[in-house]
Design an enzyme around this catalytic site. Sequence first.
Site, PDB file in Angstrom:
ATOM      1  CG  ASP A  30      -2.226  25.718   7.800  1.00 37.53           C
ATOM      2  OD1 ASP A  30      -1.038  25.523   7.511  1.00 37.53           O
ATOM      3  OD2 ASP A  30      -2.757  25.256   8.840  1.00 37.53           O
ATOM      4  CG  ASN A  86       8.448  26.254   9.272  1.00 37.36           C
ATOM      5  OD1 ASN A  86       9.067  27.291   9.527  1.00 37.36           O
ATOM      6  ND2 ASN A  86       7.155  26.118   9.534  1.00 37.36           N
ATOM      7  CD  GLN A  93       9.736  20.098   6.688  1.00 40.66           C
ATOM      8  OE1 GLN A  93      10.943  20.361   6.736  1.00 40.66           O
ATOM      9  NE2 GLN A  93       9.165  19.501   5.656  1.00 40.66           N
ATOM     10  CB  VAL A  95       3.546  18.260   6.832  1.00 34.72           C
ATOM     11  CG1 VAL A  95       3.159  17.386   5.644  1.00 34.72           C
ATOM     12  CG2 VAL A  95       2.380  18.357   7.822  1.00 34.72           C
ATOM     13  CG  HIS A  99       4.427  22.692   3.596  1.00 37.57           C
ATOM     14  ND1 HIS A  99       5.083  21.546   4.005  1.00 37.57           N
ATOM     15  CD2 HIS A  99       4.227  23.422   4.719  1.00 37.57           C
ATOM     16  CE1 HIS A  99       5.255  21.591   5.312  1.00 37.57           C
ATOM     17  NE2 HIS A  99       4.752  22.729   5.774  1.00 37.57           N
ATOM     18  CG  HIS A 101       3.668  27.889   6.158  1.00 38.17           C
ATOM     19  ND1 HIS A 101       2.675  27.410   6.975  1.00 38.17           N
ATOM     20  CD2 HIS A 101       4.690  26.999   6.257  1.00 38.17           C
ATOM     21  CE1 HIS A 101       3.077  26.288   7.555  1.00 38.17           C
ATOM     22  NE2 HIS A 101       4.307  26.013   7.131  1.00 38.17           N
TER      23      HIS A 101
HETATM   24  P1  5GP Z   1       4.952  22.846   8.904  1.00 38.33           P
HETATM   25  O1  5GP Z   1       4.863  22.883  10.404  1.00 38.33           O
HETATM   26  O2  5GP Z   1       5.360  21.474   8.407  1.00 38.33           O
HETATM   27  O3  5GP Z   1       5.778  23.940   8.308  1.00 38.33           O
HETATM   28  O4  5GP Z   1       3.485  23.140   8.373  1.00 38.33           O
HETATM   29  C1  5GP Z   1       2.510  22.157   8.265  1.00 38.33           C
HETATM   30  C2  5GP Z   1       1.202  22.877   8.144  1.00 38.33           C
HETATM   31  O5  5GP Z   1       0.230  21.951   7.691  1.00 38.33           O
HETATM   32  C3  5GP Z   1       0.681  23.456   9.474  1.00 38.33           C
HETATM   33  O6  5GP Z   1       0.487  24.860   9.333  1.00 38.33           O
HETATM   34  C4  5GP Z   1      -0.619  22.713   9.706  1.00 38.33           C
HETATM   35  O7  5GP Z   1      -1.621  23.522  10.281  1.00 38.33           O
HETATM   36  C5  5GP Z   1      -0.986  22.254   8.309  1.00 38.33           C
HETATM   37  N1  5GP Z   1      -1.759  21.037   8.276  1.00 38.33           N
HETATM   38  C6  5GP Z   1      -1.535  19.894   8.988  1.00 38.33           C
HETATM   39  N2  5GP Z   1      -2.440  18.970   8.696  1.00 38.33           N
HETATM   40  C7  5GP Z   1      -3.279  19.525   7.774  1.00 38.33           C
HETATM   41  C8  5GP Z   1      -4.431  19.027   7.083  1.00 38.33           C
HETATM   42  O8  5GP Z   1      -4.874  17.891   7.255  1.00 38.33           O
HETATM   43  N3  5GP Z   1      -5.034  19.886   6.215  1.00 38.33           N
HETATM   44  C9  5GP Z   1      -4.571  21.152   6.000  1.00 38.33           C
HETATM   45  N4  5GP Z   1      -5.252  21.912   5.121  1.00 38.33           N
HETATM   46  N5  5GP Z   1      -3.476  21.642   6.629  1.00 38.33           N
HETATM   47  C10 5GP Z   1      -2.847  20.834   7.510  1.00 38.33           C
END
Ligand code: 5GP
Length: 113
Positions: A30, A86, A93, A95, A99, A101
Amino acid sequence: MSKTLFEKIIDREIPAGFVHEDELCVAIKDVNPQAPMHVLVIPRKPMPRLCDAVPEDQALLGHLLMVANKVAADAGYGEAYRVVINNGAGSGQTVFHLHLHVVGGRPLKWPPG
Ligand code: 5GP
């Protein structure tokens, strides 16, 4: 349809720290880690949310959990780690490409915030 952020990472259009890759998924570090280990396990199939899974995804979802196990063990945290999904903006969430975590390496409180 435009690619999701994670499709661009999978296609190497955006750099990331890959820790695992197979025919069904990848695992990357991440970019904003919340613990010493914070890895995202991402299916190649771009399903937006867990709730969008269909019965045909059952084996894929199981595979993602097995990869989470492996990633945690490989990082040395196989005995104490957390897997979080999420689902939807209201859960945090950001993205919209499924996915997992995989977080570990520090004490993890319960309930999560
Ligand atoms: P969500 O909030 O959708 O459950 O998690 C998205 C995750 O993607 C977050 O923990 C965020 O830090 C990670 N993330 C967002 N953009 C990037 C990226 O460009 N590269 C990587 N490696 N992680 C990302």
